[in-house]
Design a protein around this motif. Sequence first.
Motif, PDB file in Angstrom:
ATOM      1  N   UNK A 245       0.836  -1.206   0.000  1.00 13.65           N
ATOM      2  CA  UNK A 245       0.000   0.000   0.000  1.00 13.65           C
ATOM      3  C   UNK A 245       0.869   1.254   0.000  1.00 13.65           C
ATOM      4  N   UNK A 246       0.379   2.291  -0.651  1.00 15.89           N
ATOM      5  CA  UNK A 246       1.077   3.572  -0.689  1.00 15.89           C
ATOM      6  C   UNK A 246       0.793   4.358   0.603  1.00 15.89           C
ATOM      7  N   UNK A 247       1.694   5.228   0.919  1.00 15.67           N
ATOM      8  CA  UNK A 247       1.568   6.074   2.110  1.00 15.67           C
ATOM      9  C   UNK A 247       0.722   7.296   1.753  1.00 15.67           C
ATOM     10  N   UNK A 248      -0.278   7.562   2.587  1.00 17.73           N
ATOM     11  CA  UNK A 248      -1.084   8.774   2.395  1.00 17.73           C
ATOM     12  C   UNK A 248      -0.662   9.877   3.342  1.00 17.73           C
TER      13      UNK A 248
ATOM     14  N   UNK B 164      -2.948   3.930   1.840  1.00 22.90           N
ATOM     15  CA  UNK B 164      -4.100   4.163   0.963  1.00 22.90           C
ATOM     16  C   UNK B 164      -5.155   3.064   1.038  1.00 22.90           C
ATOM     17  N   UNK B 165      -4.908   2.024   1.841  1.00 25.51           N
ATOM     18  CA  UNK B 165      -5.946   1.017   2.092  1.00 25.51           C
ATOM     19  C   UNK B 165      -6.650   1.308   3.415  1.00 25.51           C
ATOM     20  N   UNK B 166      -6.403   2.512   3.945  1.00 19.71           N
ATOM     21  CA  UNK B 166      -7.015   3.033   5.184  1.00 19.71           C
ATOM     22  C   UNK B 166      -6.467   2.391   6.454  1.00 19.71           C
ATOM     23  N   UNK B 167      -5.440   1.542   6.352  1.00 24.88           N
ATOM     24  CA  UNK B 167      -4.820   0.992   7.556  1.00 24.88           C
ATOM     25  C   UNK B 167      -3.813   1.989   8.097  1.00 24.88           C
ATOM     26  N   UNK B 168      -3.693   1.995   9.419  1.00 19.39           N
ATOM     27  CA  UNK B 168      -2.701   2.830  10.071  1.00 19.39           C
ATOM     28  C   UNK B 168      -1.712   1.944  10.806  1.00 19.39           C
ATOM     29  N   UNK B 169      -0.450   2.376  10.797  1.00 15.47           N
ATOM     30  CA  UNK B 169       0.583   1.638  11.529  1.00 15.47           C
ATOM     31  C   UNK B 169       1.446   2.622  12.294  1.00 15.47           C
ATOM     32  N   UNK B 170       1.908   2.155  13.459  1.00 16.75           N
ATOM     33  CA  UNK B 170       2.882   2.912  14.244  1.00 16.75           C
ATOM     34  C   UNK B 170       4.255   2.391  13.880  1.00 16.75           C
ATOM     35  N   UNK B 171       5.217   3.284  13.761  1.00  9.51           N
ATOM     36  CA  UNK B 171       6.578   2.893  13.423  1.00  9.51           C
ATOM     37  C   UNK B 171       7.537   3.647  14.342  1.00  9.51           C
TER      38      UNK B 171
ATOM     39  N   UNK C 204       6.643  11.303   0.312  1.00 11.51           N
ATOM     40  CA  UNK C 204       7.127  11.477  -1.049  1.00 11.51           C
ATOM     41  C   UNK C 204       5.962  11.426  -2.025  1.00 11.51           C
ATOM     42  N   UNK C 205       6.040  12.178  -3.095  1.00 14.20           N
ATOM     43  CA  UNK C 205       5.004  12.147  -4.121  1.00 14.20           C
ATOM     44  C   UNK C 205       4.842  10.709  -4.619  1.00 14.20           C
ATOM     45  N   UNK C 206       3.627  10.232  -4.693  1.00 18.75           N
ATOM     46  CA  UNK C 206       3.378   8.850  -5.107  1.00 18.75           C
ATOM     47  C   UNK C 206       3.204   7.914  -3.921  1.00 18.75           C
TER      48      UNK C 206
ATOM     49  N   UNK D 192       5.432  -0.614   6.079  1.00 16.85           N
ATOM     50  CA  UNK D 192       4.320  -1.570   6.037  1.00 16.85           C
ATOM     51  C   UNK D 192       4.683  -2.879   6.740  1.00 16.85           C
ATOM     52  N   UNK D 193       5.870  -3.404   6.467  1.00 20.20           N
ATOM     53  CA  UNK D 193       6.224  -4.719   7.001  1.00 20.20           C
ATOM     54  C   UNK D 193       6.689  -4.677   8.443  1.00 20.20           C
ATOM     55  N   UNK D 194       7.248  -3.561   8.915  1.00 19.65           N
ATOM     56  CA  UNK D 194       7.769  -3.494  10.274  1.00 19.65           C
ATOM     57  C   UNK D 194       6.983  -2.580  11.206  1.00 19.65           C
TER      58      UNK D 194
END
Length: 83
Positions: free
Chosen positions: A5-8, A23-30, A56-58, A76-78
């Motif tokens: 998924x792309x970052x919004x 962009x899939x509406x999931x949120x993650x803490x990093x 970043x754009x995109x 996304x993975x971590x």
Amino acid sequence: MVSYPRIESATAIDDHTLVIEFNNKQQKKYDITPLLKKKMFSPLRNIVLFKTVQVERGGYAIFWNDKIDISEYELWTHGQTIP
């Protein structure tokens, strides 16, 4: 090839943690704390710089300047999923 998924949006919520919305509406803490040991990321110990995070754009990465960035794959993975 797997696509991620792309970052919004990316928000610095404390001294070393980001909340990333994809962009899939999931949120993650990093938590960037482990990265601070690496020379490339050490400037992010400065909280003023850390809070300037941008997407970043995109949506393929977040960045602080032309030398410091983190890919959507890494985030996304971590990242820890926020229910």
